[in-house]
Design a protein around this motif. Sequence first.
Motif, PDB file in Angstrom:
ATOM      1  N   THR A  15      47.049  48.922  31.248  1.00 29.43           N
ATOM      2  CA  THR A  15      46.742  47.388  31.465  1.00 29.43           C
ATOM      3  C   THR A  15      47.413  47.051  32.858  1.00 29.43           C
ATOM      4  N   GLY A  16      48.788  47.233  33.320  1.00 29.66           N
ATOM      5  CA  GLY A  16      49.049  47.073  34.279  1.00 29.66           C
ATOM      6  C   GLY A  16      48.544  47.640  35.669  1.00 29.66           C
ATOM      7  N   ALA A  17      48.073  49.041  35.221  1.00 32.34           N
ATOM      8  CA  ALA A  17      47.437  49.387  36.600  1.00 32.34           C
ATOM      9  C   ALA A  17      46.036  48.836  36.875  1.00 32.34           C
ATOM     10  N   ILE A  18      45.372  48.298  35.678  1.00 27.97           N
ATOM     11  CA  ILE A  18      43.956  47.589  35.665  1.00 27.97           C
ATOM     12  C   ILE A  18      44.305  46.567  36.719  1.00 27.97           C
ATOM     13  N   ILE A  19      45.112  45.491  36.250  1.00 28.11           N
ATOM     14  CA  ILE A  19      45.659  44.311  36.906  1.00 28.11           C
ATOM     15  C   ILE A  19      45.956  44.627  38.173  1.00 28.11           C
ATOM     16  N   GLY A  20      46.497  45.509  38.611  1.00 29.14           N
ATOM     17  CA  GLY A  20      46.981  45.966  39.915  1.00 29.14           C
ATOM     18  C   GLY A  20      45.743  46.193  40.826  1.00 29.14           C
ATOM     19  N   VAL A  21      44.678  46.843  40.316  1.00 26.00           N
ATOM     20  CA  VAL A  21      43.704  47.267  41.034  1.00 26.00           C
ATOM     21  C   VAL A  21      42.795  46.047  41.047  1.00 26.00           C
ATOM     22  N   VAL A  22      42.456  45.184  40.333  1.00 26.05           N
ATOM     23  CA  VAL A  22      41.997  43.974  40.492  1.00 26.05           C
ATOM     24  C   VAL A  22      42.517  42.979  41.472  1.00 26.05           C
ATOM     25  N   LEU A  23      43.833  42.649  41.344  1.00 28.73           N
ATOM     26  CA  LEU A  23      44.543  41.986  42.460  1.00 28.73           C
ATOM     27  C   LEU A  23      44.231  42.546  43.768  1.00 28.73           C
ATOM     28  N   GLY A  24      44.178  43.890  43.987  1.00 33.97           N
ATOM     29  CA  GLY A  24      44.419  44.562  45.243  1.00 33.97           C
ATOM     30  C   GLY A  24      42.991  44.381  45.849  1.00 33.97           C
ATOM     31  N   LEU A  25      41.799  44.443  44.941  1.00 37.53           N
ATOM     32  CA  LEU A  25      40.345  44.029  45.414  1.00 37.53           C
ATOM     33  C   LEU A  25      40.184  42.658  45.818  1.00 37.53           C
ATOM     34  N   LEU A  26      40.891  41.863  44.844  1.00 32.82           N
ATOM     35  CA  LEU A  26      40.859  40.326  45.322  1.00 32.82           C
ATOM     36  C   LEU A  26      41.445  39.853  46.639  1.00 32.82           C
ATOM     37  N   VAL A  27      42.609  40.794  47.191  1.00 29.04           N
ATOM     38  CA  VAL A  27      43.135  40.517  48.391  1.00 29.04           C
ATOM     39  C   VAL A  27      42.240  40.968  49.586  1.00 29.04           C
ATOM     40  N   LEU A  28      41.822  42.252  49.326  1.00 29.70           N
ATOM     41  CA  LEU A  28      40.953  42.922  50.192  1.00 29.70           C
ATOM     42  C   LEU A  28      39.720  42.074  50.470  1.00 29.70           C
ATOM     43  N   ILE A  29      39.288  41.462  49.346  1.00 31.92           N
ATOM     44  CA  ILE A  29      37.775  40.547  49.753  1.00 31.92           C
ATOM     45  C   ILE A  29      38.392  39.263  50.532  1.00 31.92           C
ATOM     46  N   VAL A  30      39.530  38.778  50.135  1.00 36.73           N
ATOM     47  CA  VAL A  30      39.894  37.630  50.898  1.00 36.73           C
ATOM     48  C   VAL A  30      40.331  37.941  52.566  1.00 36.73           C
ATOM     49  N   VAL A  31      40.961  39.046  52.568  1.00 37.25           N
ATOM     50  CA  VAL A  31      41.211  39.423  54.096  1.00 37.25           C
ATOM     51  C   VAL A  31      39.952  39.684  54.881  1.00 37.25           C
ATOM     52  N   ILE A  32      38.824  40.171  54.164  1.00 35.97           N
ATOM     53  CA  ILE A  32      37.635  40.553  54.835  1.00 35.97           C
ATOM     54  C   ILE A  32      37.073  39.329  54.938  1.00 35.97           C
ATOM     55  N   TYR A  33      36.995  38.317  54.119  1.00 35.31           N
ATOM     56  CA  TYR A  33      36.295  36.882  54.270  1.00 35.31           C
ATOM     57  C   TYR A  33      36.859  36.281  55.544  1.00 35.31           C
TER      58      TYR A  33
END
Length: 213
Positions: free
Chosen positions: A151-169
Motif C-alpha cells: 500500500t505504501g509503495a502504491i501511494i508513493g507511486v501515485v504521489l510521484g505521478l501527481l507531482v510529475l503532472i504538476v511540474v509538467i503543467y
Amino acid sequence: MLRVLALAVVVLLGIAPEPSQAISIYTGWERHALVGSDIRLSCSFFSWRFVSDDVSFTWIYRPDGSRETVSIAHYAGGEAYTDNKGRFKDRVEFVGNPKRRDGSILIKNLDFSDNGTFTCDAKNPPDIVGRPSSVRLLVFENLPIQAGVITGAIIGVVLGLLVLIVVIYYLMRFLVARRVFSLSVSKHGKKKKEGSQQRQLWTPPPLTCYPLP
C-alpha cells in the motif's frame, strides 16, 4: 459527641480500601519473524495510579489450531518466572521493566511450531480489572511482503505521478508564456523598425521659387 463522630468518620475513611479502576493493556496485533530468529513481544498497560510494588504480568500461549493454553512467563513480587519444562524451556526470557509499565518477553530460536497467540495480562493493584491483550505470532522461512508495504509503495507511486503532472503543467505554462512574450517583443520590434524605415524613406518635396512676372 459531634467531635467523636467526626473523628470516627475520618478514621474509617483512612482505613477504607481505595476503590479500584480499570486498567488498559496493550500488545501488538500481529508479528512476523523468521525461523531461528529471536523476537520481542511487547506488553504495556495504562493505569491512573502510580506503579504498585505488587504490579504483575502474566503471559499465556495458545498454539494455532488448539484450545489449550499454557502459562509461559510471569512476573510478580519483583521476580520473573518463565517456562522451564514446556515447549519454551530455555527459550523465553522476561525483558520488560515493570516500573515503566513494561512487561515484554523475548522468545529465542523461533520454530514453525511457535505459531500461535500470546496473551498478556497485567495487574497494578488496586487496579486489577482489565481485559488481557493478545498478539499473534507467525513464523516464516522467508518473510512475506506485508500489505502495508505494498500500500505504501502504491501511494508513493501515485504521489510521484501527481507531482510529475504538476511540474509538467507549470513547465508548459512557462514555455507558452515565454513563447508569447518572445512573439510579442519580436512583433513590436518589427513594427517599430518598419515605422522608422518609412520615416527615413519619406522626405518633404523641395521648395521651388518662381520669379515674379
